[in-house]
Design a protein around this motif. Structure first.
Motif, PDB file in Angstrom:
ATOM      1  N   GLU A 162      31.311  30.707  58.747  1.00  0.00           N
ATOM      2  CA  GLU A 162      31.128  32.028  58.185  1.00  0.00           C
ATOM      3  C   GLU A 162      30.601  31.940  56.755  1.00  0.00           C
ATOM      4  OE1 GLU A 162      33.865  35.430  59.392  1.00  0.00           O
ATOM      5  OE2 GLU A 162      35.175  33.679  59.384  1.00  0.00           O
ATOM      6  N   LYS A 163      29.961  33.020  56.344  1.00  0.00           N
ATOM      7  CA  LYS A 163      29.439  33.075  54.986  1.00  0.00           C
ATOM      8  C   LYS A 163      30.572  33.078  53.969  1.00  0.00           C
ATOM      9  CE  LYS A 163      26.135  35.964  54.142  1.00  0.00           C
ATOM     10  NZ  LYS A 163      25.231  37.146  54.093  1.00  0.00           N
ATOM     11  N   THR A 164      30.316  32.478  52.829  1.00  0.00           N
ATOM     12  CA  THR A 164      31.254  32.540  51.709  1.00  0.00           C
ATOM     13  C   THR A 164      30.610  33.205  50.498  1.00  0.00           C
ATOM     14  OG1 THR A 164      30.582  30.326  50.965  1.00  0.00           O
ATOM     15  CG2 THR A 164      32.509  30.476  52.438  1.00  0.00           C
ATOM     16  N   GLU A 165      29.405  33.720  50.689  1.00  0.00           N
ATOM     17  CA  GLU A 165      28.701  34.397  49.602  1.00  0.00           C
ATOM     18  C   GLU A 165      28.013  35.639  50.157  1.00  0.00           C
ATOM     19  OE1 GLU A 165      25.038  33.208  46.698  1.00  0.00           O
ATOM     20  OE2 GLU A 165      26.846  31.943  46.587  1.00  0.00           O
ATOM     21  N   TYR A 166      28.200  36.762  49.454  1.00  0.00           N
ATOM     22  CA  TYR A 166      27.647  38.028  49.902  1.00  0.00           C
ATOM     23  C   TYR A 166      26.828  38.668  48.785  1.00  0.00           C
ATOM     24  CZ  TYR A 166      30.915  37.672  53.804  1.00  0.00           C
ATOM     25  OH  TYR A 166      31.596  37.250  54.924  1.00  0.00           O
ATOM     26  N   ILE A 167      25.885  39.496  49.206  1.00  0.00           N
ATOM     27  CA  ILE A 167      25.054  40.235  48.278  1.00  0.00           C
ATOM     28  C   ILE A 167      25.371  41.725  48.418  1.00  0.00           C
ATOM     29  CG2 ILE A 167      22.706  40.839  47.563  1.00  0.00           C
ATOM     30  CD1 ILE A 167      23.363  37.918  47.106  1.00  0.00           C
ATOM     31  N   VAL A 168      25.590  42.371  47.266  1.00  0.00           N
ATOM     32  CA  VAL A 168      25.755  43.821  47.244  1.00  0.00           C
ATOM     33  C   VAL A 168      24.523  44.416  46.575  1.00  0.00           C
ATOM     34  CG1 VAL A 168      27.119  45.757  46.376  1.00  0.00           C
ATOM     35  CG2 VAL A 168      28.268  43.656  47.100  1.00  0.00           C
ATOM     36  N   ASP A 169      23.897  45.364  47.268  1.00  0.00           N
ATOM     37  CA  ASP A 169      22.726  46.042  46.721  1.00  0.00           C
ATOM     38  C   ASP A 169      22.792  47.505  47.121  1.00  0.00           C
ATOM     39  OD1 ASP A 169      20.304  46.958  45.825  1.00  0.00           O
ATOM     40  OD2 ASP A 169      19.076  45.561  46.981  1.00  0.00           O
ATOM     41  N   ARG A 170      22.879  48.373  46.144  1.00  0.00           N
ATOM     42  CA  ARG A 170      23.013  49.802  46.438  1.00  0.00           C
ATOM     43  C   ARG A 170      21.793  50.349  47.174  1.00  0.00           C
ATOM     44  NH1 ARG A 170      20.770  53.335  42.805  1.00  0.00           N
ATOM     45  NH2 ARG A 170      22.476  54.806  43.134  1.00  0.00           N
TER      46      ARG A 170
ATOM     47  N   THR B 150      32.274  34.380  46.954  1.00  0.00           N
ATOM     48  CA  THR B 150      31.454  34.866  45.851  1.00  0.00           C
ATOM     49  C   THR B 150      30.726  36.135  46.278  1.00  0.00           C
ATOM     50  OG1 THR B 150      31.132  32.626  44.987  1.00  0.00           O
ATOM     51  CG2 THR B 150      29.582  34.312  44.255  1.00  0.00           C
ATOM     52  N   ILE B 151      30.845  37.170  45.454  1.00  0.00           N
ATOM     53  CA  ILE B 151      30.167  38.440  45.697  1.00  0.00           C
ATOM     54  C   ILE B 151      29.155  38.639  44.573  1.00  0.00           C
ATOM     55  CG2 ILE B 151      30.454  40.947  45.866  1.00  0.00           C
ATOM     56  CD1 ILE B 151      33.336  40.391  46.854  1.00  0.00           C
ATOM     57  N   ARG B 152      27.882  38.638  44.929  1.00  0.00           N
ATOM     58  CA  ARG B 152      26.814  38.803  43.941  1.00  0.00           C
ATOM     59  C   ARG B 152      26.285  40.238  44.013  1.00  0.00           C
ATOM     60  NH1 ARG B 152      25.806  34.122  41.560  1.00  0.00           N
ATOM     61  NH2 ARG B 152      26.427  32.207  42.652  1.00  0.00           N
ATOM     62  N   ILE B 153      26.181  40.860  42.850  1.00  0.00           N
ATOM     63  CA  ILE B 153      25.832  42.279  42.793  1.00  0.00           C
ATOM     64  C   ILE B 153      24.463  42.441  42.145  1.00  0.00           C
ATOM     65  CG2 ILE B 153      26.575  44.558  42.056  1.00  0.00           C
ATOM     66  CD1 ILE B 153      29.398  43.404  41.769  1.00  0.00           C
ATOM     67  N   LYS B 154      23.569  43.082  42.856  1.00  0.00           N
ATOM     68  CA  LYS B 154      22.245  43.360  42.322  1.00  0.00           C
ATOM     69  C   LYS B 154      22.323  44.437  41.236  1.00  0.00           C
ATOM     70  CE  LYS B 154      19.509  40.820  45.026  1.00  0.00           C
ATOM     71  NZ  LYS B 154      18.541  39.818  44.506  1.00  0.00           N
ATOM     72  N   ASN B 155      21.326  44.462  40.378  1.00  0.00           N
ATOM     73  CA  ASN B 155      21.274  45.462  39.323  1.00  0.00           C
ATOM     74  C   ASN B 155      21.344  46.872  39.895  1.00  0.00           C
ATOM     75  OD1 ASN B 155      21.039  43.475  37.376  1.00  0.00           O
ATOM     76  ND2 ASN B 155      18.810  43.627  37.227  1.00  0.00           N
TER      77      ASN B 155
ATOM     78  N   ILE C 240      33.130  37.637  41.337  1.00  0.00           N
ATOM     79  CA  ILE C 240      32.193  38.747  41.397  1.00  0.00           C
ATOM     80  C   ILE C 240      31.202  38.580  40.258  1.00  0.00           C
ATOM     81  CG2 ILE C 240      31.924  41.253  41.331  1.00  0.00           C
ATOM     82  CD1 ILE C 240      34.715  41.521  42.452  1.00  0.00           C
ATOM     83  N   VAL C 241      29.926  38.442  40.603  1.00  0.00           N
ATOM     84  CA  VAL C 241      28.902  38.083  39.622  1.00  0.00           C
ATOM     85  C   VAL C 241      27.771  39.107  39.652  1.00  0.00           C
ATOM     86  CG1 VAL C 241      27.315  36.274  38.848  1.00  0.00           C
ATOM     87  CG2 VAL C 241      29.449  35.650  40.023  1.00  0.00           C
ATOM     88  N   GLY C 242      27.500  39.709  38.508  1.00  0.00           N
ATOM     89  CA  GLY C 242      26.393  40.637  38.413  1.00  0.00           C
ATOM     90  C   GLY C 242      25.068  39.918  38.193  1.00  0.00           C
TER      91      GLY C 242
ATOM     92  N   GLY D 117      44.640  41.174  42.279  1.00  0.00           N
ATOM     93  CA  GLY D 117      44.746  39.858  42.895  1.00  0.00           C
ATOM     94  C   GLY D 117      44.710  38.734  41.876  1.00  0.00           C
ATOM     95  N   ASN D 118      45.260  37.593  42.258  1.00  0.00           N
ATOM     96  CA  ASN D 118      45.227  36.402  41.404  1.00  0.00           C
ATOM     97  C   ASN D 118      43.938  35.608  41.641  1.00  0.00           C
ATOM     98  OD1 ASN D 118      47.827  37.065  40.555  1.00  0.00           O
ATOM     99  ND2 ASN D 118      48.809  35.703  42.039  1.00  0.00           N
ATOM    100  N   ASP D 119      43.626  34.755  40.670  1.00  0.00           N
ATOM    101  CA  ASP D 119      42.490  33.820  40.791  1.00  0.00           C
ATOM    102  C   ASP D 119      41.174  34.562  41.045  1.00  0.00           C
ATOM    103  OD1 ASP D 119      44.067  31.336  40.556  1.00  0.00           O
ATOM    104  OD2 ASP D 119      44.945  32.028  42.438  1.00  0.00           O
ATOM    105  N   ILE D 120      40.894  35.492  40.153  1.00  0.00           N
ATOM    106  CA  ILE D 120      39.670  36.295  40.237  1.00  0.00           C
ATOM    107  C   ILE D 120      38.806  35.988  39.011  1.00  0.00           C
ATOM    108  CG2 ILE D 120      38.701  38.612  40.426  1.00  0.00           C
ATOM    109  CD1 ILE D 120      40.516  37.928  42.769  1.00  0.00           C
ATOM    110  N   THR D 121      37.495  35.872  39.222  1.00  0.00           N
ATOM    111  CA  THR D 121      36.553  35.705  38.121  1.00  0.00           C
ATOM    112  C   THR D 121      35.516  36.817  38.172  1.00  0.00           C
ATOM    113  OG1 THR D 121      36.801  33.296  38.078  1.00  0.00           O
ATOM    114  CG2 THR D 121      34.814  34.189  37.090  1.00  0.00           C
ATOM    115  N   LEU D 122      35.270  37.442  37.016  1.00  0.00           N
ATOM    116  CA  LEU D 122      34.214  38.445  36.868  1.00  0.00           C
ATOM    117  C   LEU D 122      33.179  37.900  35.889  1.00  0.00           C
ATOM    118  CD1 LEU D 122      36.355  41.704  36.337  1.00  0.00           C
ATOM    119  CD2 LEU D 122      35.623  40.676  38.512  1.00  0.00           C
ATOM    120  N   GLU D 123      31.907  38.033  36.238  1.00  0.00           N
ATOM    121  CA  GLU D 123      30.839  37.550  35.361  1.00  0.00           C
ATOM    122  C   GLU D 123      29.663  38.526  35.368  1.00  0.00           C
ATOM    123  OE1 GLU D 123      29.596  33.637  36.496  1.00  0.00           O
ATOM    124  OE2 GLU D 123      31.523  32.696  35.991  1.00  0.00           O
TER     125      GLU D 123
END
Length: 316
Positions: free
Chosen positions: A20-28, A54-59, A77-79, A110-116
């Motif tokens: 399964e995927k461990t990285e996703y893209i969010v794009d509005r 890892t959740i990557r968020i588009k501009n 979660i990475v912008g 939640g624990n062990d969360i990173t925001l960038e």
């Protein structure tokens, strides 16, 4: 035979999980895996066997009131761009008398969360307390983010929880960094928008470390001439500014007792090796402390944040 079939099913399931995927893209705009950030968060399972997600968020501007619940852990979660990936909401405490702690734009439990590389904004007008980022999790890292708001912009919640902020921009008016957590701010820009108070720590008596600002730069808006470094939300509050730049707008006394002289007996307010026109400690309140070089050696990321599990945010 049943045991063989059961074993086969378990191995098949584990194999499926591993693929399964461990990285996703969010794009509005709909070109990613999800259109909203909350949908991506909801896709993470309790004790997810895939490990770090890892959740990557588009501009874009994401008008969402986000929640990471306590059972969602070990995610990043990475912008795409800090200034162009914006999470926005506009609740404030006086809407239907909701109070401070329901006003968040982003609630992180939640624990062990990173925001960038994110902007997290509470865009409410100055109509009451309005939290942008509310953190209840332990071992939380926030890097290269902007936190925008007025009163109560950042709430560092949960007694003893550990949080690490690096290269962030945090702005506000009154008590805009507040709470009981043990929190290290490294190389952050702290912007004061009107005469008031930067911090309102609520460090419990039994917790040794509260807020440590290291290598930070405090700035003030035009017309701001009477800013306090902090006032104690409760007794025993702990805040230290060290190796930081403090502007002319910081009041000479530096700290306030929140209209309660009893707080002067318990607060742990300290400074060390700061510079700038607001760093002169000659007229500081007598119940704050200027550390010696020997005293200051205690205040390292390793000592402050290690806890009983030797957590080091610099490895995340």
């Amino acid at each position: 035979m049943k045991n063989i079939i059961l074993t086969f099913l378990i191995l098949f399931s584990l194999c499926a999980y591993s693929q399964e995927k461990t990285e996703y893209i969010v794009d509005r705009n709909g070109t990613g895996d999800f259109r909203t950030i909350q949908e991506a968060i909801n896709s993470v399972r309790t004790a997810d066997p895939r490990g770090l997600i890892t959740i990557r968020i588009k501009n874009g501007i994401y008008k969402e009131k986000l929640v990471i619940p306590p059972h969602v852990t070990n995610i990043k979660i990475v912008g795409e761009d800090r200034d162009k990936t914006i999470i926005n909401y506009d609740d404030h405490a006086n809407i239907n008398k909701m109070g401070t702690f329901k006003t968040y734009t982003f609630l992180l439990s939640g624990n062990d969360i990173t925001l960038e590389n994110l902007t997290i904004e509470n865009s409410s007008a100055e109509l009451g307390q309005a939290v942008a980022l509310h953190i209840e999790g332990d071992r939380v890292v926030v890097r290269n983010c902007r936190l925008l708001g007025h009163q109560d912009t950042l709430y560092t919640g949960r007694d003893g929880a550990r949080q690490y902020f690096e290269n962030c921009y945090i702005e506000g008016t009154t008590d805009f960094i507040f709470g009981p957590a043990t929190t290290w701010f490294e190389g952050c820009a702290i912007h004061c928008k009107k005469n008031s108070y930067i911090t309102a720590a609520n460090t419990p008596q039994n917790i040794k470390y509260g807020y440590i600002f290291n290598n930070c730069t405090v700035t003030v808006a035009d017309g701001v001439t009477e800013m306090y470094l902090g006032r104690p939300w409760r007794a025993y509050s702990m805040t230290l500014f060290m190796n930081s730049t403090l502007p002319k707008g910081i009041k000479p006394e530096g700290w306030d007792n929140w209209r309660n002289p009893e707080n002067e007996k318990t607060v742990r307010y300290m400074e060390f090796n700061n510079k700038g026109k607001g760093a002169d400690t000659a007229n500081r309140v007598k119940w704050s402390k200027v550390l010696t070089s020997s005293d200051a050696k205690e205040y390292t990321i390793a000592n402050v944040l290690r806890g009983c599990d030797n957590w080091n945010p610099l490895t995340q």
